[in-house]
Design an enzyme around this catalytic site. Structure first.
Site, PDB file in Angstrom:
ATOM      1  CB  ILE A  35      -0.983  -0.023   1.204  1.00 28.26           C
ATOM      2  CG1 ILE A  35      -1.972  -1.187   1.026  1.00 28.26           C
ATOM      3  CG2 ILE A  35      -1.743   1.304   1.311  1.00 28.26           C
ATOM      4  CD1 ILE A  35      -2.825  -1.501   2.233  1.00 28.26           C
ATOM      5  N   PRO A  74       1.910  -2.867   9.467  1.00 25.60           N
ATOM      6  CG  PRO A  74       3.078  -4.876   9.741  1.00 25.60           C
ATOM      7  CD  PRO A  74       3.140  -3.539   9.052  1.00 25.60           C
ATOM      8  NE  ARG A 124      -5.814  -4.067  11.283  1.00 28.21           N
ATOM      9  CZ  ARG A 124      -6.190  -4.098  10.006  1.00 28.21           C
ATOM     10  NH1 ARG A 124      -6.406  -2.966   9.351  1.00 28.21           N
ATOM     11  NH2 ARG A 124      -6.381  -5.244   9.388  1.00 28.21           N
ATOM     12  CG  ASP A 148     -10.543   3.767   6.813  1.00 26.37           C
ATOM     13  OD1 ASP A 148     -11.761   4.079   6.776  1.00 26.37           O
ATOM     14  OD2 ASP A 148     -10.126   2.638   6.469  1.00 26.37           O
ATOM     15  CD  GLU A 182     -11.027  -0.290  13.509  1.00 24.38           C
ATOM     16  OE1 GLU A 182     -10.515   0.814  13.286  1.00 24.38           O
ATOM     17  OE2 GLU A 182     -11.174  -1.169  12.651  1.00 24.38           O
ATOM     18  CG  HIS A 201     -11.249  -0.716   9.184  1.00 21.49           C
ATOM     19  ND1 HIS A 201     -10.514  -1.314  10.175  1.00 21.49           N
ATOM     20  CD2 HIS A 201     -10.662  -1.135   8.026  1.00 21.49           C
ATOM     21  CE1 HIS A 201      -9.560  -2.051   9.649  1.00 21.49           C
ATOM     22  NE2 HIS A 201      -9.629  -1.964   8.337  1.00 21.49           N
TER      23      HIS A 201
HETATM   24  P1  NAD Z   1       2.746  -4.958   3.507  1.00 24.32           P
HETATM   25  O1  NAD Z   1       3.030  -6.180   4.332  1.00 24.32           O
HETATM   26  O2  NAD Z   1       2.835  -5.055   2.022  1.00 24.32           O
HETATM   27  O3  NAD Z   1       3.684  -3.761   3.971  1.00 24.32           O
HETATM   28  C1  NAD Z   1       3.965  -3.489   5.301  1.00 24.32           C
HETATM   29  C2  NAD Z   1       5.305  -2.760   5.378  1.00 24.32           C
HETATM   30  O4  NAD Z   1       5.575  -2.487   6.751  1.00 24.32           O
HETATM   31  C3  NAD Z   1       6.497  -3.578   4.862  1.00 24.32           C
HETATM   32  O5  NAD Z   1       7.274  -2.758   4.011  1.00 24.32           O
HETATM   33  C4  NAD Z   1       7.279  -3.963   6.126  1.00 24.32           C
HETATM   34  O6  NAD Z   1       8.677  -4.022   5.894  1.00 24.32           O
HETATM   35  C5  NAD Z   1       6.951  -2.780   7.012  1.00 24.32           C
HETATM   36  N1  NAD Z   1       7.071  -3.086   8.445  1.00 24.32           N
HETATM   37  C6  NAD Z   1       6.543  -4.122   9.120  1.00 24.32           C
HETATM   38  N2  NAD Z   1       6.844  -4.042  10.430  1.00 24.32           N
HETATM   39  C7  NAD Z   1       7.581  -2.917  10.586  1.00 24.32           C
HETATM   40  C8  NAD Z   1       8.191  -2.280  11.688  1.00 24.32           C
HETATM   41  N3  NAD Z   1       8.118  -2.799  12.921  1.00 24.32           N
HETATM   42  N4  NAD Z   1       8.872  -1.126  11.474  1.00 24.32           N
HETATM   43  C9  NAD Z   1       8.970  -0.614  10.242  1.00 24.32           C
HETATM   44  N5  NAD Z   1       8.401  -1.173   9.144  1.00 24.32           N
HETATM   45  C10 NAD Z   1       7.725  -2.304   9.321  1.00 24.32           C
HETATM   46  O7  NAD Z   1       1.290  -4.493   3.962  1.00 24.32           O
HETATM   47  P2  NAD Z   1       0.288  -3.541   3.160  1.00 24.32           P
HETATM   48  O8  NAD Z   1      -0.492  -4.374   2.199  1.00 24.32           O
HETATM   49  O9  NAD Z   1       1.029  -2.362   2.647  1.00 24.32           O
HETATM   50  O10 NAD Z   1      -0.718  -3.123   4.319  1.00 24.32           O
HETATM   51  C11 NAD Z   1      -0.285  -2.287   5.385  1.00 24.32           C
HETATM   52  C12 NAD Z   1      -1.343  -2.304   6.485  1.00 24.32           C
HETATM   53  O11 NAD Z   1      -2.524  -1.667   6.014  1.00 24.32           O
HETATM   54  C13 NAD Z   1      -1.831  -3.704   6.877  1.00 24.32           C
HETATM   55  O12 NAD Z   1      -0.976  -4.319   7.824  1.00 24.32           O
HETATM   56  C14 NAD Z   1      -3.207  -3.440   7.443  1.00 24.32           C
HETATM   57  O13 NAD Z   1      -3.127  -3.279   8.838  1.00 24.32           O
HETATM   58  C15 NAD Z   1      -3.614  -2.118   6.802  1.00 24.32           C
HETATM   59  N6  NAD Z   1      -4.792  -2.242   5.935  1.00 24.32           N
HETATM   60  C16 NAD Z   1      -5.866  -1.449   6.180  1.00 24.32           C
HETATM   61  C17 NAD Z   1      -6.983  -1.523   5.353  1.00 24.32           C
HETATM   62  C18 NAD Z   1      -8.183  -0.620   5.549  1.00 24.32           C
HETATM   63  O14 NAD Z   1      -9.261  -0.904   5.015  1.00 24.32           O
HETATM   64  N7  NAD Z   1      -8.062   0.479   6.264  1.00 24.32           N
HETATM   65  C19 NAD Z   1      -7.011  -2.460   4.319  1.00 24.32           C
HETATM   66  C20 NAD Z   1      -5.885  -3.244   4.090  1.00 24.32           C
HETATM   67  C21 NAD Z   1      -4.772  -3.140   4.911  1.00 24.32           C
END
Ligand code: NAD
Length: 331
Positions: A159, A209, A237, A261, A266, A298
Site C-alpha cells: 500500500i 502492520p 490500524r 479510517d 474500533e 474502516h
Molecule cells: P505490507 O506487508 O505489504 O507492507 C507493510 C510494510 O511495513 C512492509 O514494508 C514492512 O517491511 C513494514 N514493516 C513491518 N513491520 C515494521 C516495523 N516494525 N517497522 C517498520 N516497518 C515495518 O502491507 P500492506 O499491504 O502495505 O498493508 C499495510 C497495512 O494496512 C496492513 O498491515 C493493514 O493493517 C492495513 N490495511 C488497512 C486496510 C483498511 O481498510 N483500512 C485495508 C488493508 C490493509
C-alpha cells in the site's frame, strides 16, 4: 495431498460477499457454509466438522479460540483481510493450525489514503456542513495544495508504495521510511530515517502492520519531533496511534488535521450500526467534533474489486493448503 471436498465455515459474511462465496465454492469444488457471526469463544463450537474456517477482522482469534479450533479438527484458518493482528499467529503455529491472510490490489486503500489527505487539506468537512445549511461563505475554508507540501510515507509495502507512486503525480516532495529502502522507489521518494521523516514532513501517512513494535508509534514523544501543524493520516490500524496523544495534539494545535479510517478500540463499533446508542466510544466522539478531523469507519478496503479478491483469496488459500499443502500467503 487430500483430494476430497473440503468443508469450510465462513464467519462475518456480509450480504455483498454471498454471491462471490457461492461462485468461489463452485469453482473450487468446496463446501462452504456462510455465517454472519464473528468467531470467538461463544461461537467457536460451530466449527465442528469443518477443516477450514475463514473470518474478517472483527473476530478475535485468541489462544483459547485456537485451542478449541484444534480440538474440533480445524486445520486452516484464513482471514479475508491483509491485517492479521486479530489472530495470535505465533500460538496458532505452535499448535499446528495454518494461518493464511489475503492479498488484493493495494489501490483501494491507497486511493482512500490520498482522498483523506485532500479532504483535510481542502477543508471538505466544514465546507459540506456549510453547504447543507445554506451558508456559502468562504471564511476559514482556504486550503492548501499537495504540490506545496512534503509528504512522509511510513512503510513502503504494497500500500505504501502505491501511495508513493500515486502521490508523485501531485508534484509534492515525498519522503519515505522503510526498514529496508526500496531502490525501485527512489525516483519518486527520498528514503530517510524515521526521525528525519518526522521532522521534515507536513503530512505523514502510515502503512505498517500492527505489531508490538508498531503499537503507539505515534505517541507524545514522537509527536514532539513533528512539525507544528502536522497532518496525520492513518488507514492502517488505529493502535499505531495513541488516541490520547491525538486528542492532546488536536487540542494544542500541534496536529493541524487528522484523516483516520481506523481508530484504537474500533472492534465491535466499526462495521456495526450503533445508531441506537448514545455513544459508542467517548474519545472517538470527542475527536469527531473537530472540523479538522475526518473519520471513516474502516472502509478504505471497501471496493467491488477488493471484496471479490478477499473472498476468493480466503477460500482459495484453504483449498490450496488442503490439496497441495502450500499457499503463497501462509503467515
Ligand atoms: P505490507 O506487508 O505489504 O507492507 C507493510 C510494510 O511495513 C512492509 O514494508 C514492512 O517491511 C513494514 N514493516 C513491518 N513491520 C515494521 C516495523 N516494525 N517497522 C517498520 N516497518 C515495518 O502491507 P500492506 O499491504 O502495505 O498493508 C499495510 C497495512 O494496512 C496492513 O498491515 C493493514 O493493517 C492495513 N490495511 C488497512 C486496510 C483498511 O481498510 N483500512 C485495508 C488493508 C490493509
Amino acid at each position: 495431498m487430500e483430494q476430497d471436498t473440503i468443508r469450510i465455515l465462513a464467519f462475518e459474511v456480509r450480504d455483498d460477499e454471498k454471491d462471490i462465496f457461492k461462485k468461489a465454492a463452485g469453482d473450487l469444488a468446496a463446501e462452504v457454509t456462510l455465517l454472519p457471526d464473528i468467531l470467538n469463544l461463544d461461537t467457536v463450537d460451530q466449527c465442528a466438522g469443518y477443516a477450514g474456517v475463514t473470518t474478517l477482522g472483527m473476530s478475535r482469534i485468541s489462544p483459547e479460540v485456537l485451542d478449541r479450533l484444534k480440538e474440533l479438527g480445524v486445520k486452516y484458518l484464513s482471514t479475508r483481510t491483509i491485517g492479521y493482528n486479530h489472530i495470535d499467529v505465533n500460538y496458532a503455529k505452535k499448535i499446528g493450525i495454518h494461518i493464511l491472510n489475503a492479498e488484493y490490489a493495494p489501490e483501494s486503500v491507497a486511493d482512500f489514503t490520498i482522498m483523506l489527505m485532500l479532504l483535510v487539506l481542502r477543508k471538505y468537512k466544514p465546507a459540506v456542513y456549510r453547504q447543507n445549511v445554506n451558508d456559502y461563505s468562504l471564511n476559514g475554508l482556504r486550503g492548501r495544495t499537495l504540490k506545496s507540501m512534503t509528504v512522509g510515507v511510513v512503510g513502503t509495502g504494497q500500500i505504501g508504495q502505491t501511495v508513493i507512486r500515486s502521490l508523485s503525480g501531485f508534484g509534492c516532495r515525498i519522503l519515505a521510511y522503510n526498514r529496508t529502502p526500496r531502490q525501485e522507489l527512489e525516483e519518486y521518494a527520498e528514503f530517510v530515517s524515521l526521525e528525519e521523516l518526522y521532522t521534515r514532513s507536513d503530512v505523514i501517512t502510515f502503512h505498517l502492520p500492527l505489531t508490538e513494535s508498531t503499537k503507539y508509534m505515534v505517541n507524545r514523544e514522537t509527536l514532539s519531533h513533528m512539525k507544528d501543524g502536522v497532518i496525520l493520516i492513518n488507514t492502517s490500524r488505529g493502535e499505531l496511534m495513541d488516541r490520547k496523544t491525538l486528542i492532546h495534539g488536536i487540542e494544542s494545535l500541534k496536529i493541524g488535521a487528522l484523516g483516520l479510517d481506523v481508530f484504537e478500540d474500533e472492534r465491535s463499533i466499526y462495521h456495526e450500526s450503533r445508531i441506537n446508542d448514545i455513544i459508542a466510544n467517548r474519545d472517538m466522539a470527542y475527536l469527531r467534533q473537530f472540523p479538522n478531523v475526518a473519520m471513516t469507519q474502516h472502509m478504505a478496503f471497501y471496493t467491488e474489486s477488493a471484496i471479490e479478491e478477499m473472498v476468493d483469496c480466503g477460500i482459495r488459500g484453504i483449498v490450496s493448503m488442503h490439496r497441495d499443502g502450500t499457499w503463497k500467503k501462509e503467515l
